[in-house]
Design a protein around this motif. Structure first.
Motif, PDB file in Angstrom:
ATOM      1  N   ALA A  14     -14.412  -1.065  -2.200  1.00 32.01           N
ATOM      2  CA  ALA A  14     -14.323  -0.823  -3.639  1.00 32.01           C
ATOM      3  C   ALA A  14     -12.910  -0.372  -3.996  1.00 32.01           C
ATOM      4  CB  ALA A  14     -15.331   0.241  -4.054  1.00 32.01           C
ATOM      5  N   ILE A  15     -12.386  -0.876  -5.105  1.00 32.20           N
ATOM      6  CA  ILE A  15     -10.992  -0.608  -5.420  1.00 32.20           C
ATOM      7  C   ILE A  15     -10.717   0.868  -5.714  1.00 32.20           C
ATOM      8  CG2 ILE A  15     -10.502  -2.957  -6.183  1.00 32.20           C
ATOM      9  CD1 ILE A  15     -10.851  -2.067  -9.051  1.00 32.20           C
ATOM     10  N   HIS A  16     -11.738   1.621  -6.110  1.00 29.94           N
ATOM     11  CA  HIS A  16     -11.484   3.038  -6.400  1.00 29.94           C
ATOM     12  C   HIS A  16     -11.195   3.831  -5.131  1.00 29.94           C
ATOM     13  CE1 HIS A  16     -15.844   3.392  -5.426  1.00 29.94           C
ATOM     14  NE2 HIS A  16     -15.478   4.577  -4.972  1.00 29.94           N
ATOM     15  N   THR A  17     -11.399   3.215  -3.961  1.00 32.16           N
ATOM     16  CA  THR A  17     -11.113   3.899  -2.701  1.00 32.16           C
ATOM     17  C   THR A  17      -9.667   3.705  -2.257  1.00 32.16           C
ATOM     18  OG1 THR A  17     -11.814   2.013  -1.319  1.00 32.16           O
ATOM     19  CG2 THR A  17     -13.512   3.594  -1.980  1.00 32.16           C
ATOM     20  N   ALA A  18      -8.863   2.957  -3.021  1.00 31.29           N
ATOM     21  CA  ALA A  18      -7.460   2.739  -2.663  1.00 31.29           C
ATOM     22  C   ALA A  18      -6.702   4.064  -2.632  1.00 31.29           C
ATOM     23  CB  ALA A  18      -6.810   1.779  -3.654  1.00 31.29           C
ATOM     24  N   LEU A  19      -5.676   4.131  -1.819  1.00 32.69           N
ATOM     25  CA  LEU A  19      -4.888   5.349  -1.686  1.00 32.69           C
ATOM     26  C   LEU A  19      -4.096   5.627  -2.960  1.00 32.69           C
ATOM     27  CD1 LEU A  19      -3.381   4.938   1.914  1.00 32.69           C
ATOM     28  CD2 LEU A  19      -5.485   6.133   1.242  1.00 32.69           C
ATOM     29  N   LYS A  20      -3.833   6.899  -3.183  1.00 33.49           N
ATOM     30  CA  LYS A  20      -2.946   7.295  -4.269  1.00 33.49           C
ATOM     31  C   LYS A  20      -1.491   7.240  -3.826  1.00 33.49           C
ATOM     32  CE  LYS A  20      -6.355  10.311  -6.503  1.00 33.49           C
ATOM     33  NZ  LYS A  20      -6.598   9.353  -7.596  1.00 33.49           N
ATOM     34  N   GLU A  39     -11.444 -14.172  -3.851  1.00 39.18           N
ATOM     35  CA  GLU A  39     -12.286 -12.980  -3.953  1.00 39.18           C
ATOM     36  C   GLU A  39     -11.430 -11.745  -4.233  1.00 39.18           C
ATOM     37  OE1 GLU A  39     -15.518 -10.568  -4.226  1.00 39.18           O
ATOM     38  OE2 GLU A  39     -15.408 -12.759  -4.272  1.00 39.18           O
ATOM     39  N   ALA A  40     -10.253 -11.669  -3.608  1.00 37.79           N
ATOM     40  CA  ALA A  40      -9.368 -10.530  -3.843  1.00 37.79           C
ATOM     41  C   ALA A  40      -8.985 -10.437  -5.318  1.00 37.79           C
ATOM     42  CB  ALA A  40      -8.114 -10.653  -2.980  1.00 37.79           C
ATOM     43  N   TYR A  41      -8.534 -11.531  -5.891  1.00 39.50           N
ATOM     44  CA  TYR A  41      -8.108 -11.488  -7.291  1.00 39.50           C
ATOM     45  C   TYR A  41      -9.273 -11.197  -8.224  1.00 39.50           C
ATOM     46  CZ  TYR A  41      -3.389 -12.915  -6.147  1.00 39.50           C
ATOM     47  OH  TYR A  41      -2.104 -12.935  -5.650  1.00 39.50           O
ATOM     48  N   ARG A  42     -10.434 -11.675  -7.879  1.00 41.66           N
ATOM     49  CA  ARG A  42     -11.610 -11.382  -8.701  1.00 41.66           C
ATOM     50  C   ARG A  42     -11.905  -9.882  -8.724  1.00 41.66           C
ATOM     51  NH1 ARG A  42     -14.590 -15.492 -10.581  1.00 41.66           N
ATOM     52  NH2 ARG A  42     -16.267 -14.026 -11.015  1.00 41.66           N
ATOM     53  N   GLN A  43     -11.519  -9.180  -7.675  1.00 46.07           N
ATOM     54  CA  GLN A  43     -11.782  -7.746  -7.590  1.00 46.07           C
ATOM     55  C   GLN A  43     -10.590  -6.904  -8.070  1.00 46.07           C
ATOM     56  OE1 GLN A  43     -14.759  -6.534  -6.835  1.00 46.07           O
ATOM     57  NE2 GLN A  43     -15.500  -8.627  -6.574  1.00 46.07           N
ATOM     58  N   GLY A  44      -9.494  -7.559  -8.472  1.00 43.90           N
ATOM     59  CA  GLY A  44      -8.317  -6.804  -8.876  1.00 43.90           C
ATOM     60  C   GLY A  44      -7.438  -6.386  -7.717  1.00 43.90           C
ATOM     61  N   SER A  59      -4.414  -2.479  -4.835  1.00 42.13           N
ATOM     62  CA  SER A  59      -5.008  -2.417  -6.171  1.00 42.13           C
ATOM     63  C   SER A  59      -4.501  -1.136  -6.829  1.00 42.13           C
ATOM     64  CB  SER A  59      -6.535  -2.421  -6.106  1.00 42.13           C
ATOM     65  OG  SER A  59      -7.084  -2.457  -7.413  1.00 42.13           O
ATOM     66  N   PRO A  60      -3.287  -1.170  -7.394  1.00 47.49           N
ATOM     67  CA  PRO A  60      -2.668   0.060  -7.912  1.00 47.49           C
ATOM     68  C   PRO A  60      -3.331   0.565  -9.184  1.00 47.49           C
ATOM     69  CG  PRO A  60      -1.301  -1.859  -8.381  1.00 47.49           C
ATOM     70  CD  PRO A  60      -2.407  -2.340  -7.498  1.00 47.49           C
ATOM     71  N   ASP A  61      -3.161   1.853  -9.420  1.00 47.69           N
ATOM     72  CA  ASP A  61      -3.664   2.512 -10.625  1.00 47.69           C
ATOM     73  C   ASP A  61      -2.561   3.456 -11.118  1.00 47.69           C
ATOM     74  OD1 ASP A  61      -5.272   3.445 -12.639  1.00 47.69           O
ATOM     75  OD2 ASP A  61      -6.467   4.765 -11.359  1.00 47.69           O
ATOM     76  N   PRO A  62      -1.966   3.181 -12.292  1.00 41.90           N
ATOM     77  CA  PRO A  62      -2.371   2.176 -13.284  1.00 41.90           C
ATOM     78  C   PRO A  62      -1.919   0.773 -12.897  1.00 41.90           C
ATOM     79  CG  PRO A  62      -0.434   3.344 -14.037  1.00 41.90           C
ATOM     80  CD  PRO A  62      -0.852   4.028 -12.776  1.00 41.90           C
ATOM     81  N   ARG A  63      -2.337  -0.202 -13.710  1.00 38.78           N
ATOM     82  CA  ARG A  63      -2.017  -1.606 -13.488  1.00 38.78           C
ATOM     83  C   ARG A  63      -1.100  -2.092 -14.606  1.00 38.78           C
ATOM     84  NH1 ARG A  63      -4.554  -4.744  -9.343  1.00 38.78           N
ATOM     85  NH2 ARG A  63      -4.049  -6.941  -9.651  1.00 38.78           N
ATOM     86  N   CYS A  64      -0.053  -2.815 -14.241  1.00 37.35           N
ATOM     87  CA  CYS A  64       0.862  -3.364 -15.238  1.00 37.35           C
ATOM     88  C   CYS A  64       0.318  -4.695 -15.746  1.00 37.35           C
ATOM     89  CB  CYS A  64       2.251  -3.555 -14.637  1.00 37.35           C
ATOM     90  SG  CYS A  64       3.473  -4.165 -15.813  1.00 37.35           S
ATOM     91  N   VAL A  65       0.175  -4.820 -17.061  1.00 37.57           N
ATOM     92  CA  VAL A  65      -0.389  -6.031 -17.664  1.00 37.57           C
ATOM     93  C   VAL A  65       0.407  -6.375 -18.917  1.00 37.57           C
ATOM     94  CG1 VAL A  65      -2.715  -5.487 -16.828  1.00 37.57           C
ATOM     95  CG2 VAL A  65      -2.045  -4.831 -19.159  1.00 37.57           C
ATOM     96  N   LEU A  66       0.215  -7.597 -19.389  1.00 39.70           N
ATOM     97  CA  LEU A  66       0.762  -8.002 -20.678  1.00 39.70           C
ATOM     98  C   LEU A  66      -0.337  -8.673 -21.484  1.00 39.70           C
ATOM     99  CD1 LEU A  66       3.341  -8.457 -22.514  1.00 39.70           C
ATOM    100  CD2 LEU A  66       3.340 -10.772 -21.600  1.00 39.70           C
ATOM    101  N   PHE A  67      -0.588  -8.153 -22.665  1.00 43.42           N
ATOM    102  CA  PHE A  67      -1.467  -8.828 -23.602  1.00 43.42           C
ATOM    103  C   PHE A  67      -0.638  -9.884 -24.322  1.00 43.42           C
ATOM    104  CE2 PHE A  67      -3.288  -4.631 -22.942  1.00 43.42           C
ATOM    105  CZ  PHE A  67      -4.632  -4.929 -22.741  1.00 43.42           C
ATOM    106  N   PRO A  68      -1.016 -11.160 -24.263  1.00 43.48           N
ATOM    107  CA  PRO A  68      -0.157 -12.217 -24.815  1.00 43.48           C
ATOM    108  C   PRO A  68       0.300 -11.966 -26.242  1.00 43.48           C
ATOM    109  CG  PRO A  68      -1.916 -13.195 -23.523  1.00 43.48           C
ATOM    110  CD  PRO A  68      -2.202 -11.723 -23.588  1.00 43.48           C
ATOM    111  N   GLU A  69      -0.578 -11.404 -27.072  1.00 50.50           N
ATOM    112  CA  GLU A  69      -0.208 -11.177 -28.468  1.00 50.50           C
ATOM    113  C   GLU A  69       0.792 -10.040 -28.622  1.00 50.50           C
ATOM    114  OE1 GLU A  69      -3.905  -8.699 -27.619  1.00 50.50           O
ATOM    115  OE2 GLU A  69      -3.131 -10.696 -27.112  1.00 50.50           O
TER     116      GLU A  69
END
Length: 238
Positions: A14-20, A39-44, A59-69
């Motif tokens: 589960a991605i919430h178990t990733a290290l800080k 499968e990896a990309y489907r899980q983030g 699976s870093p937290d936070p995640r860098c994204v771009l909303f197209p608009e």
């Protein structure tokens, strides 16, 4: 401790178990088969490692994204784009784009795009999942990027520039095209100043996962062909 993957199953922790620290390191090992990567990309989750290391999954937290608009195009970049002294295409030379992204950077850093990584993404390209954007001037490939399109999500992997602003132009025109196709989100993985200047921002990993759950299984219904007729070429969005 992180999980060690084998080649028998494509499942991930589960991605919430990733290290800080290091931020987002989730697992090691496994392989780069198309099934595991999808499968990896489907899980983030995405792979990122150096030559000679085991495959590392993040699976870093936070995640860098771009909303197209929310794409931001500076006045100087907008002026450069309007010149249209270049040719843009999709999927005309995927392998050349990956090779260009793998070239050493001006700062002397090595590449994380190993021969195995290149082969894996070329396999996904042949399956119609990985795509490239090419920017040419006078027939010469000077900029571009590649990534994965799944549902209404695009997962950016890497970009390159051999001329000033070439990767930014390719990125802007790709984002405008994706917006016309109804894409909800572009995954940029990890923030940097280059991406932030174009409007990318960080969101919590849990929020990113909600976007995955909502948009990954929506059909895109388009061919991966660049169509400039409805694009603003960096102007204020329609």
């Amino acid at each position: 401790m992180i999980a060690w993957l084998d080649n028998e199953s494509n499942s991930f922790p589960a991605i919430h178990t990733a290290l800080k620290e290091p931020n987002g390191l989730l697992a090691a090992g496994g392989d780069l088969s198309p099934a595991r990567l999808k499968e990896a990309y489907r899980q983030g989750i995405f792979p990122w490692y150096n030559q000679g290391e085991p495959i590392l999954w993040w699976s870093p937290d936070p995640r860098c994204v771009l909303f197209p608009e929310q794409l931001h195009v500076s006045r100087s970049l907008r002026k450069r784009i309007r010149k249209q002294d270049y040719d843009v295409s999709f999927d005309t030379d995927f392998e050349a784009v990956v090779d260009a992204c793998a070239e050493p950077r001006a700062n002397g850093d090595g590449t994380w795009i190993t021969r195995a990584m290149k082969g894996a993404y070329c396999d996904l390209h042949r399956q119609g999942i990985a795509h490239s954007v090419e920017l040419r001037i006078d027939g010469r490939l000077v900029g571009g990027l590649y990534g994965l399109a799944m549902g209404k999500m695009f997962f950016g992997e890497s970009m390159f520039s051999r001329e000033t602003d070439a990767s930014k132009i390719a990125f802007v025109l790709m984002v405008e095209q994706l917006q016309n196709w109804g894409y909800a989100l572009i995954d940029c993985q990890v923030s940097n100043n280059h991406l932030k200047s174009l409007g990318a921002k960080e969101i919590p990993r849990a929020e990113f996962k909600r976007y995955l759950n909502k948009y990954l299984d929506q059909t895109s219904g388009h061919d991966w062909v660049f169509n400039p007729e409805r694009l603003s070429f960096g102007e204020t969005p329609r």
